[in-house]
Scaffold this motif. Structure first.
Motif, PDB file in Angstrom:
ATOM      1  N   ALA A   2     -18.256 -16.323 -24.499  1.00 40.69           N
ATOM      2  CA  ALA A   2     -17.380 -16.597 -23.355  1.00 40.69           C
ATOM      3  C   ALA A   2     -17.221 -15.373 -22.450  1.00 40.69           C
ATOM      4  O   ALA A   2     -17.322 -15.471 -21.233  1.00 40.69           O
ATOM      5  N   LEU A   3     -17.009 -14.204 -23.054  1.00 38.84           N
ATOM      6  CA  LEU A   3     -16.767 -12.998 -22.257  1.00 38.84           C
ATOM      7  C   LEU A   3     -17.985 -12.656 -21.405  1.00 38.84           C
ATOM      8  O   LEU A   3     -17.877 -12.341 -20.220  1.00 38.84           O
ATOM      9  N   ARG A   6     -18.240 -14.993 -18.565  1.00 38.49           N
ATOM     10  CA  ARG A   6     -17.212 -14.742 -17.553  1.00 38.49           C
ATOM     11  C   ARG A   6     -17.560 -13.517 -16.701  1.00 38.49           C
ATOM     12  O   ARG A   6     -17.191 -13.437 -15.538  1.00 38.49           O
ATOM     13  N   ILE A   7     -18.236 -12.544 -17.315  1.00 40.81           N
ATOM     14  CA  ILE A   7     -18.547 -11.317 -16.569  1.00 40.81           C
ATOM     15  C   ILE A   7     -19.869 -11.456 -15.800  1.00 40.81           C
ATOM     16  O   ILE A   7     -19.907 -11.293 -14.587  1.00 40.81           O
TER      17      ILE A   7
ATOM     18  N   ALA B 244     -10.397 -12.554 -18.532  1.00 41.82           N
ATOM     19  CA  ALA B 244     -11.727 -12.712 -19.141  1.00 41.82           C
ATOM     20  C   ALA B 244     -11.732 -12.137 -20.547  1.00 41.82           C
ATOM     21  O   ALA B 244     -12.389 -12.666 -21.446  1.00 41.82           O
ATOM     22  N   ILE B 245     -10.975 -11.055 -20.742  1.00 42.46           N
ATOM     23  CA  ILE B 245     -10.926 -10.416 -22.060  1.00 42.46           C
ATOM     24  C   ILE B 245      -9.910 -11.107 -22.976  1.00 42.46           C
ATOM     25  O   ILE B 245     -10.187 -11.345 -24.138  1.00 42.46           O
ATOM     26  N   GLU B 247      -8.192 -14.277 -22.683  1.00 38.04           N
ATOM     27  CA  GLU B 247      -8.118 -15.720 -22.899  1.00 38.04           C
ATOM     28  C   GLU B 247      -9.152 -16.174 -23.930  1.00 38.04           C
ATOM     29  O   GLU B 247     -10.351 -15.939 -23.762  1.00 38.04           O
ATOM     30  N   GLU B 248      -8.673 -16.839 -24.977  1.00 35.66           N
ATOM     31  CA  GLU B 248      -9.599 -17.329 -25.997  1.00 35.66           C
ATOM     32  C   GLU B 248     -10.313 -18.580 -25.487  1.00 35.66           C
ATOM     33  O   GLU B 248      -9.737 -19.338 -24.707  1.00 35.66           O
ATOM     34  N   PRO B 249     -11.560 -18.795 -25.916  1.00 34.97           N
ATOM     35  CA  PRO B 249     -12.269 -20.018 -25.506  1.00 34.97           C
ATOM     36  C   PRO B 249     -11.493 -21.245 -25.952  1.00 34.97           C
ATOM     37  O   PRO B 249     -10.859 -21.226 -27.017  1.00 34.97           O
TER      38      PRO B 249
END
Lengths: 221, 257
Positions: A2-3, A6-7, B244-245, B247-249
């Protein structure tokens, strides 16, 4: 992950990566400039500095590969973002006005691509020694002599000065813009961040261009 | 005053448009830009021609319905002014005035100068809200908010969602709009519970709509009729990195789903 998505996958995140890699490349440019200016201290000091760099061996290659990685990230993401931007407005305005955007900010892609071409030529010219017979005639240990031989050609020197003008324009917008992309905007900081781009651009242009100009004018031989 | 208008005419969203020259005679300098168009349309109707379609509603500069890129500038040459509040004294007799719709893939033209702005609605619906339970309201002073925070939130909240930022942006990015909505709620305690989810969802929706990316040229700030600062874009960037860092999926099939 996910990270990562997102980046890298998102414009806001990708811009932050372009900003960070851009600032890193600016740091490299400043370090490169401070080394190059030793050319004014004479052949001994300059060749000693160059030999010192080469003696780093493995560390030098780690630094070179790291720099290459940073460069590829910066260039690749910037091109992707630009293609997205172009696709976002398929129909142009018949009468388009520019209210606030600076000249430098509007030609970031062009100055960036010119710099890419310059870097390839610059590496071929002095690092791989495949672009100029005048430079190749000088032994590889005599970096000072290579600089004099290379810049004695006005066309070569002219291209270097032009490329440095493009670099200065790129940094004028890029450095200050990087802070905004990273979310650094505060009345207490803006006095510094908004002037940093133009100041670094001026230092880089005057500093780098002074070397070929000095060689052509015979100030250093 | 007499003006030569160059107006974008387009039958519907499927057809190709073109610029058309329309003469505007005896325009009062006291009339607003939209009133000038009203008169032009009356004349067109009298000649049996189709009037120029444009968006408008409150004509008080607060609803965000009016648009128009006038001589390349969204909402025209006056700073901090919507098209409905723009007066004809800003123009000179004999001037050529180019009138075009907002231009962005995500803001397609429906007819003449009217664009479909539902992409802005979808961005807003993605996260530009606070969820609250119904019931009797709590005491107004139970939730202390520092005055500077209230002022900052208000500076962002004045956004009317007109789309001028996206129209002005060289990359057709509505970042100032999205940033204003994110900022307004991120600064206030009421916005905290959905803080991370909001910014991720709104930025993601902006991308899905096919808008461009911000290149920090600040055309949006110059065009914004509500004079919203790009400071809010920086805040949205910070909010985005933080979320982005943190928030959990999203998990599937848990809780009360």
């Amino acid at each position: 992950m996910a990270l990562c998505d997102r980046i890298i996958g998102n414009g806001v995140g990708a811009k932050a990566v372009v900003a960070i890699t851009g600032l890193m490349l600016t740091g490299f440019v400043m370090a490169h400039l401070s080394g190059n200016l030793l050319v004014f201290a004479g052949p001994e000091a300059f060749n000693k500095y160059a030999a010192g760099l080469k003696s780093l061996g493995g560390i030098l290659w780690v630094a070179r590969l790291g720099l290459l990685g940073i460069f590829i990230l910066h260039l690749g993401l910037a091109i992707r973002l630009n293609l997205e931007n172009k696709a976002a407005r398929p129909q142009k305005y018949v009468n388009e006005a520019t209210m606030e955007a600076t000249f430098a900010s509007r030609y970031m892609v062009q100055t960036g691509l010119l710099l890419f071409a310059f870097i390839i030529y610059h590496l071929a010219h002095y690092t791989f020694r495949v672009a100029s017979d005048d430079v190749n005639a000088v032994p590889a240990e005599d970096v000072y002599g290579m600089v004099i031989a290379g810049f004695s050609n006005p066309i070569v020197s002219g291209f270097y000065v032009l490329a440095m003008a493009a670099l200065a324009m790129h940094l004028k917008h890029g450095v200050s813009s990087a802070f905004q992309s990273l979310g650094i905007y505060h009345p207490n900081l803006n006095v510094v961040t908004q002037k940093l781009g133009p100041i670094i651009a001026a230092i880089v242009f005057v500093g780098f261009a002074s070397i070929p100009v000095s060689v052509l004018m015979g100030c250093i031989k | 005053m007499d003006l030569t208008l160059h107006v974008w005419r387009q039958k519907n969203s499927k057809s190709d448009g073109h610029m058309e020259i329309v003469e505007a005679k005896d325009v009062s300098e006291h009339s607003s830009f939209l009133e000038m168009l009203d008169v032009v349309n009356e004349n067109l109707l009298g000649q049996g021609k189709e009037p120029i379609a444009f968006d408008h509603d409150c004509r008080e500069g607060i609803c965000g319905a009016c648009s128009l890129v006038i001589n390349g500038e969204p909402h025209g040459p006056e700073y901090g002014t919507t098209t409905c509040q723009l007066h004809m004294r800003s123009f000179k007799s004999g001037q050529h005035v180019y009138i075009e719709p907002w231009r962005a893939r995500a803001l397609p033209v429906l007819k003449d100068l009217i664009v479909d702005r539902t992409s802005f609605d979808r961005i807003q619906q993605a996260g530009g809200f606070v969820s609250s339970n119904t019931g009797s309201p709590q005491d107004a002073n139970a939730l202390p908010i520092p005055k500077p925070d209230a002022d900052k939130a208000f500076d962002a909240a004045v956004c009317i969602g007109c789309g001028a930022c996206a129209a002005a942006c060289k990359n057709a990015s509505p970042m100032l709009f999205v940033a204003a909505k994110v900022s307004q709620l991120a600064i206030l305690p009421q916005g905290k519970p959905e803080r991370e989810r909001r910014v991720l969802a709104m930025v993601d929706q902006m991308k899905k709509e096919g808008f461009g990316n911000c290149t920090n040229q600040y055309e949006c700030e110059a065009a914004c009729p509500k004079e919203i600062s790009v400071e809010h874009i920086a805040r949205m960037n910070r909010e985005y990195f933080r979320a982005a860092i943190l928030e959990e999926p999203e998990k599937q099939g848990h809780g009360g789903d």
